[in-house]
Design a protein around this motif. Structure first.
Motif, PDB file in Angstrom:
ATOM      1  N   GLY A 145      31.745   5.465  37.857  1.00 48.46           N
ATOM      2  CA  GLY A 145      32.093   6.909  37.523  1.00 48.46           C
ATOM      3  C   GLY A 145      33.584   7.078  37.988  1.00 48.46           C
ATOM      4  N   LEU A 146      33.924   6.540  39.061  1.00 44.85           N
ATOM      5  CA  LEU A 146      35.169   6.572  39.478  1.00 44.85           C
ATOM      6  C   LEU A 146      36.236   6.091  38.648  1.00 44.85           C
ATOM      7  CD1 LEU A 146      34.987   6.344  43.443  1.00 44.85           C
ATOM      8  CD2 LEU A 146      35.852   8.174  42.308  1.00 44.85           C
ATOM      9  N   TYR A 147      36.063   4.849  38.449  1.00 46.40           N
ATOM     10  CA  TYR A 147      36.906   4.025  37.332  1.00 46.40           C
ATOM     11  C   TYR A 147      37.123   4.771  36.045  1.00 46.40           C
ATOM     12  CZ  TYR A 147      37.296   0.177  40.717  1.00 46.40           C
ATOM     13  OH  TYR A 147      37.972  -0.804  41.660  1.00 46.40           O
ATOM     14  N   GLY A 148      35.823   5.148  35.591  1.00 46.79           N
ATOM     15  CA  GLY A 148      35.811   6.049  34.378  1.00 46.79           C
ATOM     16  C   GLY A 148      36.515   7.412  34.512  1.00 46.79           C
ATOM     17  N   ALA A 149      36.515   7.977  35.542  1.00 52.07           N
ATOM     18  CA  ALA A 149      37.086   9.334  35.776  1.00 52.07           C
ATOM     19  C   ALA A 149      38.777   9.001  35.973  1.00 52.07           C
ATOM     20  CB  ALA A 149      36.677  10.022  37.060  1.00 52.07           C
ATOM     21  N   ILE A 150      39.357   8.083  36.421  1.00 53.24           N
ATOM     22  CA  ILE A 150      40.567   7.829  36.634  1.00 53.24           C
ATOM     23  C   ILE A 150      41.238   7.316  35.241  1.00 53.24           C
ATOM     24  CG2 ILE A 150      42.168   6.159  37.674  1.00 53.24           C
ATOM     25  CD1 ILE A 150      40.678   6.180  40.208  1.00 53.24           C
ATOM     26  N   TYR A 151      40.420   6.436  34.609  1.00 56.15           N
ATOM     27  CA  TYR A 151      40.903   6.177  33.126  1.00 56.15           C
ATOM     28  C   TYR A 151      41.333   7.372  32.428  1.00 56.15           C
ATOM     29  CZ  TYR A 151      41.705   3.738  28.773  1.00 56.15           C
ATOM     30  OH  TYR A 151      42.186   3.161  27.585  1.00 56.15           O
ATOM     31  N   ILE A 152      40.146   8.580  32.390  1.00 57.40           N
ATOM     32  CA  ILE A 152      40.499   9.577  31.772  1.00 57.40           C
ATOM     33  C   ILE A 152      41.667  10.440  32.455  1.00 57.40           C
ATOM     34  CG2 ILE A 152      39.442  12.205  31.378  1.00 57.40           C
ATOM     35  CD1 ILE A 152      36.607  10.773  31.282  1.00 57.40           C
ATOM     36  N   LEU A 153      41.715  10.442  33.559  1.00 56.81           N
ATOM     37  CA  LEU A 153      43.118  11.162  34.244  1.00 56.81           C
ATOM     38  C   LEU A 153      44.297  10.574  33.689  1.00 56.81           C
ATOM     39  CD1 LEU A 153      42.022  11.322  37.780  1.00 56.81           C
ATOM     40  CD2 LEU A 153      42.226  13.277  36.289  1.00 56.81           C
ATOM     41  N   LEU A 154      44.084   9.085  33.313  1.00 58.48           N
ATOM     42  CA  LEU A 154      45.475   8.440  32.799  1.00 58.48           C
ATOM     43  C   LEU A 154      45.619   8.941  31.328  1.00 58.48           C
ATOM     44  CD1 LEU A 154      44.817   4.992  34.316  1.00 58.48           C
ATOM     45  CD2 LEU A 154      46.554   6.547  35.346  1.00 58.48           C
ATOM     46  N   SER A 155      44.617   9.131  30.564  1.00 60.72           N
ATOM     47  CA  SER A 155      44.686   9.520  29.334  1.00 60.72           C
ATOM     48  C   SER A 155      45.112  10.809  29.162  1.00 60.72           C
ATOM     49  CB  SER A 155      43.549   9.202  28.517  1.00 60.72           C
ATOM     50  OG  SER A 155      43.071   7.839  28.702  1.00 60.72           O
ATOM     51  N   LEU A 156      44.566  11.781  30.075  1.00 53.46           N
ATOM     52  CA  LEU A 156      44.954  13.105  29.861  1.00 53.46           C
ATOM     53  C   LEU A 156      46.133  13.508  31.149  1.00 53.46           C
ATOM     54  CD1 LEU A 156      41.206  14.504  29.705  1.00 53.46           C
ATOM     55  CD2 LEU A 156      43.052  13.937  27.653  1.00 53.46           C
ATOM     56  N   GLU A 157      47.019  13.274  30.641  1.00 54.36           N
ATOM     57  CA  GLU A 157      48.179  13.355  31.737  1.00 54.36           C
ATOM     58  C   GLU A 157      48.697  14.721  32.065  1.00 54.36           C
ATOM     59  OE1 GLU A 157      53.059  12.112  32.347  1.00 54.36           O
ATOM     60  OE2 GLU A 157      51.914  11.347  30.470  1.00 54.36           O
ATOM     61  N   ALA A 158      48.262  15.683  30.916  1.00 49.18           N
ATOM     62  CA  ALA A 158      48.662  17.116  31.254  1.00 49.18           C
ATOM     63  C   ALA A 158      47.689  17.788  32.374  1.00 49.18           C
ATOM     64  CB  ALA A 158      48.882  17.809  29.862  1.00 49.18           C
ATOM     65  N   SER A 169      45.854  16.138  34.566  1.00 51.82           N
ATOM     66  CA  SER A 169      45.353  15.043  35.547  1.00 51.82           C
ATOM     67  C   SER A 169      45.188  15.851  37.035  1.00 51.82           C
ATOM     68  CB  SER A 169      46.329  13.785  35.733  1.00 51.82           C
ATOM     69  OG  SER A 169      47.713  14.340  36.056  1.00 51.82           O
ATOM     70  N   LEU A 170      46.335  16.765  37.249  1.00 52.18           N
ATOM     71  CA  LEU A 170      46.123  17.106  38.722  1.00 52.18           C
ATOM     72  C   LEU A 170      45.039  18.051  38.714  1.00 52.18           C
ATOM     73  CD1 LEU A 170      47.342  17.886  41.251  1.00 52.18           C
ATOM     74  CD2 LEU A 170      48.707  19.731  40.307  1.00 52.18           C
ATOM     75  N   LEU A 171      44.603  19.033  37.562  1.00 44.17           N
ATOM     76  CA  LEU A 171      43.654  19.636  37.507  1.00 44.17           C
ATOM     77  C   LEU A 171      42.259  18.963  37.910  1.00 44.17           C
ATOM     78  CD1 LEU A 171      42.074  22.532  37.406  1.00 44.17           C
ATOM     79  CD2 LEU A 171      42.059  22.035  34.796  1.00 44.17           C
ATOM     80  N   ILE A 172      42.223  17.908  37.205  1.00 43.90           N
ATOM     81  CA  ILE A 172      40.763  17.203  37.155  1.00 43.90           C
ATOM     82  C   ILE A 172      40.740  16.311  38.355  1.00 43.90           C
ATOM     83  CG2 ILE A 172      39.500  15.334  36.124  1.00 43.90           C
ATOM     84  CD1 ILE A 172      40.822  15.971  33.378  1.00 43.90           C
ATOM     85  N   GLY A 173      41.772  15.747  38.871  1.00 40.93           N
ATOM     86  CA  GLY A 173      41.801  15.043  40.265  1.00 40.93           C
ATOM     87  C   GLY A 173      41.493  16.059  41.466  1.00 40.93           C
ATOM     88  N   SER A 174      42.257  17.172  41.415  1.00 42.89           N
ATOM     89  CA  SER A 174      41.813  18.187  42.536  1.00 42.89           C
ATOM     90  C   SER A 174      40.360  18.747  42.458  1.00 42.89           C
ATOM     91  CB  SER A 174      42.842  19.449  42.352  1.00 42.89           C
ATOM     92  OG  SER A 174      42.725  20.258  41.040  1.00 42.89           O
ATOM     93  N   LEU A 175      39.649  18.805  41.321  1.00 44.67           N
ATOM     94  CA  LEU A 175      38.376  19.359  41.022  1.00 44.67           C
ATOM     95  C   LEU A 175      37.524  18.199  41.801  1.00 44.67           C
ATOM     96  CD1 LEU A 175      38.161  21.146  37.838  1.00 44.67           C
ATOM     97  CD2 LEU A 175      38.355  22.186  40.072  1.00 44.67           C
ATOM     98  N   LEU A 176      37.825  16.987  41.321  1.00 49.18           N
ATOM     99  CA  LEU A 176      37.109  15.678  41.592  1.00 49.18           C
ATOM    100  C   LEU A 176      36.900  15.765  43.211  1.00 49.18           C
ATOM    101  CD1 LEU A 176      36.775  13.695  39.140  1.00 49.18           C
ATOM    102  CD2 LEU A 176      36.814  12.145  40.796  1.00 49.18           C
ATOM    103  N   ILE A 177      37.994  15.810  43.873  1.00 48.11           N
ATOM    104  CA  ILE A 177      38.249  15.751  45.528  1.00 48.11           C
ATOM    105  C   ILE A 177      37.391  16.754  45.948  1.00 48.11           C
ATOM    106  CG2 ILE A 177      39.704  16.010  47.332  1.00 48.11           C
ATOM    107  CD1 ILE A 177      41.789  14.609  45.642  1.00 48.11           C
ATOM    108  N   PHE A 178      37.291  18.204  45.436  1.00 44.72           N
ATOM    109  CA  PHE A 178      36.926  19.132  45.685  1.00 44.72           C
ATOM    110  C   PHE A 178      35.512  19.245  45.884  1.00 44.72           C
ATOM    111  CE2 PHE A 178      34.653  23.260  45.315  1.00 44.72           C
ATOM    112  CZ  PHE A 178      35.026  24.085  46.414  1.00 44.72           C
ATOM    113  N   ALA A 179      34.871  18.535  44.696  1.00 50.91           N
ATOM    114  CA  ALA A 179      33.287  18.415  44.499  1.00 50.91           C
ATOM    115  C   ALA A 179      32.888  17.164  45.652  1.00 50.91           C
ATOM    116  CB  ALA A 179      33.088  17.821  43.174  1.00 50.91           C
TER     117      ALA A 179
END
Length: 471
Positions: free
Chosen positions: A423-436, A438-448
């Motif tokens: 799940g982590l590797y999949g989420a990070i690949y999505i973060l790399l694809s959705l550059e705009a 990435s900060l929002l998704i990454g912060s929500l991931l850490i919060f969860a």
């Protein structure tokens, strides 16, 4: 014998409290960041090697070209008055010196088609092009020439020169043609323009018709280059049409095209730039400033900028569709998330699941997580980033899952670690694809994740040693 029989059994070492274990995991995570930083340096070094290799591939082809011109250069006689001290007296002398008047055209139309190809050596490749810059330039002296401190009777129109600038003259081909008022001119090497670093070529021209009328120059200049082509506009109005079958352009510099079309078959763009936007006069007695193409971490930069009196530029950059070193660099920055999430999962199995995990086991798991990025970089240079990401993540997940099955004494628990990593590797690949985002998704991931850890450990006494019952 009796003393040995009566000896008390050796007591086991007391186990650390949950708080102490948490601090130990933090320390292990900090230690793992050291080799992670080393991987980042390795990626930077490989990127530098790649750029060096690319430069060697195109060393005899032509660099990132800057095209400037044409301009007519008119020699004129100027009187220079200077005061000198001789024998205690001030002496005033007047000298006549020859200077150059640079005349930019009132209108320049440029048309170029970039014929691209990819040159490759070993695992490195670079985009090169061959183009013919054809166009027309119309020159005219202003009626108020005297305002510039130069009069027509000071100018030697018979010794005029028509100058073109090209930053890397090695890229010039042999079939270049320049005509002035229908007369074919013989081209000479050197004497370029300052905007191109004084590199280029020129032709002697009789500019007598410029004294009372206009001069029209037509030209077709063929040259080769790589990665980008830049023009340094200077005319009353510059119109540049550029097209190519390369589908990945980037438009940079001081000006952007007024209209452009980009699709799978290539691109076409048109620039219209006036000297009012440039903030420069068509008549000058001093040269302009050099436009220098530079690349910083594979991003094109052109200096000096138009601000602060610098030279203007319009640039078309032929970018590679996938910047694998940039993607590996971004992926490495997310390594802290992968290490942190994995260590927290192991810590929860230690604190709540009743499985004792040593610091050495944390370090071994962390080393495997860091090795993922080394594998990613190594495979990406050979098979591309996307496929390399799948191979490296599958190898890392398989290794850590198998090792966790032994550490946690259960394949079911190990499968949870494997699922977490997937799940982590999949989420990070999505973060790399959705550059705009990435900060929002990454912060929500850490919060969860933080919310989940807080919920699971809400009743845990962090200061009391754990009591484990031996089976």
């Amino acid at each position: 014998m009796s003393e040995i029989d009566q000896a008390e059994p050796q007591t086991s070492k007391p186990e650390r409290s949950p708080g102490a274990k948490f601090l130990m995991v933090l320390l292990m995570g900090f230690l793992i960041t050291i080799p992670l930083f080393t991987v980042w340096l390795l990626n930077y070094d490989r990127q530098s090697q790649s750029e060096t290799a690319q430069q060697s591939i195109v060393s005899g082809w032509g660099g990132q070209q800057v095209f400037a011109g044409p301009k007519i250069v008119l020699p004129y006689q100027a009187r220079i008055t200077e005061s000198l001290e001789e024998n205690g007296k001030t002496v005033t002398r007047t000298n006549i010196v020859t200077r150059e008047l640079l005349v930019a055209p009132e209108l320049v139309t440029l048309d170029s088609e970039l014929n691209t190809e990819t040159k490759q050596r070993a695992i490195y490749e670079v985009v090169v092009y061959d183009t013919a810059m054809s166009g027309t330039a119309v020159f005219k002296l202003p009626d108020d020439l005297d305002r510039y401190g130069v009069s027509r009777d000071q100018i030697d129109f018979g010794r005029a020169e028509l100058r073109f600038g090209l930053s890397d003259a090695r890229g010039l081909a042999g079939d270049n043609k320049v005509t002035v008022n229908g007369e074919v001119l013989k081209l000479q090497p050197g004497k370029g323009l300052a905007e191109s670093g004084n590199s280029g070529f020129f032709a002697f021209v009789d500019a007598s018709s410029l004294e009372t009328g206009t001069i029209e120059a037509q030209f077709a200049v063929r040259f080769k280059g790589n990665r980008s082509v830049t023009i340094a506009p200077h005319a009353g109005q510059t119109e540049w049409t550029v097209r190519s079958k390369w589908p990945h352009p980037s438009f940079t510099g001081s000006f952007l095209p007024e209209n452009r079309k980009i699709d799978a078959d290539g691109f076409q763009a048109k620039y219209v730039i006036t000297n009012l936007a440039l903030g420069t006069s068509l008549i000058a007695t001093e040269s302009g400033q050099e436009v220098r193409p530079m690349r910083v971490r594979d991003m094109p930069r052109y200096e000096p900028a138009l601000a602060n009196g610098g030279s203007a530029s319009a640039t078309v950059d032929l970018i590679q569709p996938v910047d694998l070193y940039g993607q590996v660099d971004r992926a490495t920055k997310y390594g802290f998330l992968i290490i942190g999430f994995t260590f927290v999962a192991l810590l929860l199995f230690d604190l709540i699941g009743g499985v004792r995990i040593s610091s050495v086991q944390y370090i071994l798991v962390g080393a495997a997580l860091v090795l993922f990025f080394v594998l990613l970089l190594a495979f990406a240079e050979i098979i591309g980033f996307a496929l390399a990401y799948i191979v490296a993540s599958a190898a890392t997940i398989g290794l850590i899952t198998a090792y966790s099955a032994s550490v946690l004494h259960s394949w079911r628990r190990a499968s949870l670690i494997g699922g977490l990593l997937a799940g982590l590797y999949g989420a990070i690949y999505i973060l790399l694809s959705l550059e705009a985002y990435s900060l929002l998704i990454g912060s929500l991931l850490i919060f969860a994740a933080l919310a989940g850890v807080m919920f699971v450990t809400r009743r845990l006494d962090w200061s009391t040693s754990l009591n484990r019952t031996k089976a």
